[in-house]
Design an enzyme around this catalytic site. Structure first.
Site, PDB file in Angstrom:
ATOM      1  N   TYR A 160       0.834  -1.205   0.000  1.00 41.03           N
ATOM      2  CA  TYR A 160       0.000   0.000   0.000  1.00 41.03           C
ATOM      3  C   TYR A 160       0.868   1.255   0.000  1.00 41.03           C
ATOM      4  O   TYR A 160       0.626   2.194  -0.773  1.00 41.03           O
ATOM      5  CB  TYR A 160      -0.910  -0.025   1.220  1.00 41.03           C
ATOM      6  CG  TYR A 160      -1.777   1.195   1.402  1.00 41.03           C
ATOM      7  CD1 TYR A 160      -2.852   1.453   0.552  1.00 41.03           C
ATOM      8  CD2 TYR A 160      -1.543   2.085   2.449  1.00 41.03           C
ATOM      9  CE1 TYR A 160      -3.659   2.567   0.728  1.00 41.03           C
ATOM     10  CE2 TYR A 160      -2.343   3.198   2.630  1.00 41.03           C
ATOM     11  CZ  TYR A 160      -3.401   3.438   1.772  1.00 41.03           C
ATOM     12  OH  TYR A 160      -4.195   4.542   1.951  1.00 41.03           O
ATOM     13  N   ALA A 163       2.360   1.841  -3.384  1.00 38.43           N
ATOM     14  CA  ALA A 163       1.400   2.441  -4.304  1.00 38.43           C
ATOM     15  C   ALA A 163       1.231   3.933  -4.024  1.00 38.43           C
ATOM     16  O   ALA A 163       1.167   4.745  -4.949  1.00 38.43           O
ATOM     17  CB  ALA A 163       0.054   1.728  -4.207  1.00 38.43           C
TER      18      ALA A 163
END
Length: 256
Positions: A160, A163
Site C-alpha cells: 500500500y 502504491a
C-alpha cells in the site's frame, strides 16, 4: 456537512469520483453536490440509499454506477456513462483504495497484484481515460488520493505504501505532460481519517492516542476534513497549482 466555501466554477461541473458512496468518498460526493456539481461515482456496493439521502439533503442527485475499479473496461465504461449523462468529465477524483494490512514475508503474487490493481493501476487508467475527455473539453482537474503512510515509513502494509509513493510520481509526470493542455494534476495525502472502516478494523484506543500525540492539531480527522481541500484543488481557486501533494493530516508529516 457544513459548507465553508463556495466555488462558482464547480456549479454544473462534471465530476467523477471513484468509491464515492462510502467513507471519505461519500463525504466528497456530498461536498461536490452541495457546490451544484453533476456528480457521478463508481463503487462495488449498492449505493441506492446513499443516492436517495443525497437527493434529500442537497437537492442534487448523483449518478451511481455499480462496478469494480480493478475491471478497467468497467471503469472506462462508467466514466463514459458519466460523460454521456453530464458532459465530458472535467474533474476526476481518484479516491477508492484499500489499505489492507499485510506481513511482507507472507505476501504472494496474487495478493500483490490485487493490492496494486486497486491502489495504483486503477488510478493510472482512470487518469488516462479522463485526460482524453479533458483534452477535448480544453481543460481538466485531477485529484489523486495518496496517504502520509509512505512519508512516515509505516510498517504493516508495504504494498500500500509503495502504491502511495507511486501515485505521487505518476501525479508529477502527468502534470508535466498535460499541463500544456490546461489539465492540472495534484495529489492529496490525508492523515488517519476515522472512517467507519478504520474505526472497526484498526483504530484501537492506544493507536489513536499515539497518533494524536504526533499531530500538531489535537483533533482526529473525519471524512469531512478532506472535502474542502479536494474542492479547492478541483476548482479555479487553485488555478496555478499542479504537480503538488497537499498533506491534510493535522500536522504529522512535515513537507517543504
Amino acid at each position: 456537512m457544513t459548507q465553508t466555501a463556495t466555488y462558482p466554477d464547480l456549479d454544473g461541473a462534471s465530476v467523477f469520483i471513484t468509491g464515492g458512496g462510502s467513507g471519505i468518498g461519500a463525504a466528497l460526493s456530498e461536498g461536490f453536490l452541495r457546490q451544484g456539481a453533476k456528480v457521478a461515482f463508481i463503487g462495488r456496493s449498492d449505493a441506492t440509499e446513499f443516492v436517495d439521502e443525497m437527493t434529500r439533503a442537497t437537492g442534487n442527485t448523483p449518478l451511481f454506477i455499480q462496478g469494480d475499479i480493478t475491471d478497467i473496461a468497467a471503469l472506462r465504461g462508467a466514466m463514459d456513462q458519466a460523460a454521456k449523462a453530464h458532459g465530458p468529465v472535467t474533474r476526476l477524483v481518484n479516491n477508492a483504495a484499500n489499505d489492507q494490512r499485510h506481513a511482507t514475508l507472507d505476501v504472494d503474487e496474487e495478493f500483490y497484484d490485487w493490492s496494486q490493481s486497486i491502489n495504483l493501476k486503477a488510478y493510472f487508467f482512470a487518469c488516462q481515460h479522463a485526460i482524453r475527455g479533458m483534452k477535448s473539453a480544453g481543460y481538466g482537474h485531477i485529484v489523486n488520493f495518496t496517504s502520509i503512510s509512505y512519508m512516515m515509513g509505516n510498517a504493516g502494509y508495504a504494498i500500500y505504501t509503495t502504491a502511495n509513493s507511486g501515485i505521487n510520481g505518476m501525479t508529477r509526470s502527468l502534470a508535466r505532460e498535460f499541463g500544456p493542455d490546461q489539465i492540472r494534476v495534484n495529489a492529496l495525502a490525508p492523515g488517519w481519517v476515522l472512517t467507519r472502516k478504520q474505526l472497526e478494523k484498526w483504530a484501537d484506543p492506544d493507536s489513536l492516542a499515539a497518533h494524536l500525540d504526533r499531530q500538531c492539531l489535537k483533533d482526529h480527522l473525519g471524512p469531512e476534513d478532506i472535502v474542502n481541500p479536494t474542492l479547492f484543488l478541483s476548482s479555479e481557486a487553485s488555478r496555478m497549482v499542479t504537480g503538488q501533494a497537499l498533506v491534510v493530516d493535522g500536522g504529522v508529516a512535515v513537507t517543504g
